[in-house]
Motif scaffolding. Structure first.
Motif, PDB file in Angstrom:
ATOM      1  N   UNK A 206      53.650  24.286  44.351  1.00 55.97           N
ATOM      2  CA  UNK A 206      54.799  25.167  44.604  1.00 55.97           C
ATOM      3  C   UNK A 206      55.266  25.905  43.359  1.00 55.97           C
ATOM      4  N   UNK A 207      54.760  25.507  42.198  1.00 54.43           N
ATOM      5  CA  UNK A 207      55.139  26.168  40.947  1.00 54.43           C
ATOM      6  C   UNK A 207      54.231  27.352  40.632  1.00 54.43           C
ATOM      7  N   UNK A 208      53.189  27.557  41.414  1.00 53.90           N
ATOM      8  CA  UNK A 208      52.329  28.740  41.284  1.00 53.90           C
ATOM      9  C   UNK A 208      52.787  29.767  42.307  1.00 53.90           C
ATOM     10  N   UNK A 209      53.097  30.977  41.846  1.00 50.86           N
ATOM     11  CA  UNK A 209      53.753  31.963  42.706  1.00 50.86           C
ATOM     12  C   UNK A 209      52.850  33.086  43.208  1.00 50.86           C
ATOM     13  N   UNK A 210      51.678  33.218  42.625  1.00 52.33           N
ATOM     14  CA  UNK A 210      50.728  34.226  43.093  1.00 52.33           C
ATOM     15  C   UNK A 210      49.346  33.827  42.597  1.00 52.33           C
ATOM     16  N   UNK A 211      48.327  34.112  43.421  1.00 51.93           N
ATOM     17  CA  UNK A 211      46.948  33.779  43.052  1.00 51.93           C
ATOM     18  C   UNK A 211      46.100  35.037  43.097  1.00 51.93           C
ATOM     19  N   UNK A 212      45.300  35.244  42.043  1.00 47.23           N
ATOM     20  CA  UNK A 212      44.302  36.314  42.003  1.00 47.23           C
ATOM     21  C   UNK A 212      42.929  35.654  41.940  1.00 47.23           C
ATOM     22  N   UNK A 213      42.072  35.984  42.864  1.00 44.75           N
ATOM     23  CA  UNK A 213      40.727  35.408  42.872  1.00 44.75           C
ATOM     24  C   UNK A 213      39.695  36.516  42.922  1.00 44.75           C
ATOM     25  N   UNK A 214      38.713  36.455  42.025  1.00 42.11           N
ATOM     26  CA  UNK A 214      37.573  37.365  42.052  1.00 42.11           C
ATOM     27  C   UNK A 214      36.307  36.537  42.108  1.00 42.11           C
ATOM     28  N   UNK A 215      35.507  36.751  43.147  1.00 42.83           N
ATOM     29  CA  UNK A 215      34.291  35.966  43.292  1.00 42.83           C
ATOM     30  C   UNK A 215      33.664  36.178  44.658  1.00 42.83           C
ATOM     31  N   UNK A 216      33.013  35.155  45.151  1.00 39.07           N
ATOM     32  CA  UNK A 216      32.286  35.246  46.415  1.00 39.07           C
ATOM     33  C   UNK A 216      33.232  35.188  47.610  1.00 39.07           C
ATOM     34  N   UNK A 217      32.731  35.616  48.760  1.00 43.11           N
ATOM     35  CA  UNK A 217      33.503  35.522  49.998  1.00 43.11           C
ATOM     36  C   UNK A 217      33.819  34.055  50.303  1.00 43.11           C
ATOM     37  N   UNK A 218      32.841  33.179  50.129  1.00 47.87           N
ATOM     38  CA  UNK A 218      33.061  31.755  50.400  1.00 47.87           C
ATOM     39  C   UNK A 218      34.154  31.193  49.494  1.00 47.87           C
TER      40      UNK A 218
END
Length: 471
Positions: A206-218
């Protein structure tokens, strides 16, 4: 429990070149707690101008070290040394563009006034979201990271970085540059891990407010699934199977040169590489001959040789996937028309080298036309008309970029309106322009980086409605 040992395996020799130690559960739990404390201080005690100056200094530090940093990229992911320093230069320029737009988007001009009314004030401000978790890939590590890191910091957020184990030094170099530039302690933190469970744990915090992910569809689906247990925003930059359509009026030699570069630069390991080529039947055979001429001049080999244009793919698994896609196409009737080239013969057995491959007679029943190959392959398919080309271009689960090649730009502008992709090019490919929104359609992702819209995911809106006290 023993900590995870992470080995970076050289794609050039398949031998370990770097070792990093993973993170314990206790250390993992502390990351978002520490980040939240750093965020509260950083967002409240710094002005936009101060944050801009820190970013400006950090970019300058990276620029001065481009040769050293470029050499590390070559060592860790195999891109030829002639090109890796350019990634640092381009990343710095991209960061400078984001810096140049930040005042209008985050400063006082970014405050939106409400409709004037006597006795009332109404306005909107942009506030930082808090702690941003950035999980990024190895294929263009500095470019990918800059897309999210720079706007996140300029907006006043704290960040936690998780690099690919293939390119572990990037976060260390970035953190060092920003520390030298005066960024307060713990505004940037990073950790090394190969554990999906650890990533999911952070995503669920709950202390993480946004996620950025770059990688595979899986990988993106796994992150999205982990985030579904709570209300949190997730930006996903995923794969592509990007098409090019070559119309009958092009200069064949020029088009062939451009298409080959767009398909096999970085050994085809770009989410926006050209992976499918549709050519009007009136020029198909001549175009293929021109592509052969271009390929015959390419040099594959040791990426530390300044004459090398194509190095190895990233891993044995990538090598196997590439070979499997080519074999599937040949088994289903495609033809290998790769030209004679001395550097394509006797490729080093120790590294993950593959032959840049030109295929004709391909169909959408073949993996090479439907699944992301992520390697230096050029599958060429003949089409009868513009309409047929667009239909095939859209026949994909992906929608990152697409390109049309023609002298008739006006007609191309009509065609690209029908193409289902986040970025459409005419007479160009494989170029994320910093002033345009970088966004995927379909299974290529969601959310936006770059352009003025690239700041939106790192801020939240706060509305103010103020009424004068009655006298």
């Amino acid at each position: 429990m023993a900590l995870e040992t992470l080995k970076t395996i050289s794609p050039i020799t398949n031998k370990p070149i770097l070792i990093r130690t993973g993170i314990s559960s206790e250390e993992l739990a502390l990351l978002p707690e520490t980040a939240q404390k750093a965020f509260q201080s950083f967002s409240q005690s710094t002005t936009l101008a101060q944050r801009q100056e820190i970013v400006r200094r950090a970019l300058g530090i990276l620029a001065r070290k481009k040769d050293e940093l470029g050499r590390e990229i070559t060592e860790q992911m195999g891109r030829p040394i002639s090109y890796t320093g350019v990634e640092i230069t381009t990343a710095v320029k991209r960061g400078e563009f984001l810096l140049s737009t930040s005042s209008s988007l985050l400063g006082e001009e970014g405050v939106v006034d409400g409709e004037p009314e006597k006795g009332f004030k109404r306005y909107i401000k942009r506030k930082p979201v808090g702690v941003v978790l950035i999980i990024f890939a190895w294929n263009y590590p500095y470019l990918i990271l800059v897309n999210s890191l720079i706007p996140a910091l300029l907006a006043g957020n704290a960040v936690i970085l998780k690099p690919s184990p293939q390119t572990p030094t990037i976060v260390e170099r970035i953190a060092s540059a920003f520390q030298e530039a005066g960024l307060p302690q713990n505004v940037i933190q990073y950790f090394h891990s190969g554990s999906l469970t650890q990533i999911q744990t952070l995503v669920r915090s709950p202390l993480v407010n946004h996620i950025c992910f770059t990688g595979s569809v899986a990988g993106g689906l796994a992150v999205q699934q982990a985030a579904s247990d709570r209300i949190v925003t997730v930006g996903l930059e995923l794969g592509g199977k990007d098409p090019a359509y070559v119309r009958g009026d092009v200069d064949l030699a020029w088009a062939a040169e451009e298409i080959v570069d767009g398909a096999i630069f970085n050994s085809g390991q770009s989410c926006c590489a050209i992976e499918r080529v549709y050519v009007h039947e009136s020029i198909h055979d001549k175009f293929v001959e021109e592509v052969k001429k271009v390929l015959s001049r390419y040099r594959v080999g040791d990426p530390f040789d300044k004459n090398t244009q194509i190095g190895p793919v990233i891993s044995r698994r990538s090598q196997e996937t590439f070979n499997a896609h080519v074999a599937d196409a040949l088994a289903k009737g495609a033809k290998d028309e790769t030209p004679e080239n001395e550097t394509f013969k006797d490729l080093p057995a120790d590294g993950n080298y593959v032959k840049p491959t030109l295929l004709t007679g391909v169909t959408h029943e073949m993996l090479v036309m439907t699944d992301e190959t992520f390697g230096p392959v050029i599958p060429v398919m003949s089409v009868k008309s513009d309409d047929e080309a667009v239909r095939f271009m859209n026949d994909s689960e992906f929608g990152l970029t697409a390109s049309v090649w023609t002298k008739d730009v006006a007609t191309a502008e009509q065609l690209i309106e029908k193409v289902e992709a986040g970025t459409v090019f005419i007479n160009r490919a494989d170029y994320p322009s910093p002033d345009l929104a970088w966004t995927g359609w379909k299974n290529s992702g969601r959310g936006v980086t770059l352009s003025r819209f690239g700041f939106d995911q790192f801020v939240k809106l706060k509305s103010y409605h103020v009424k004068d006290y009655p006298k």
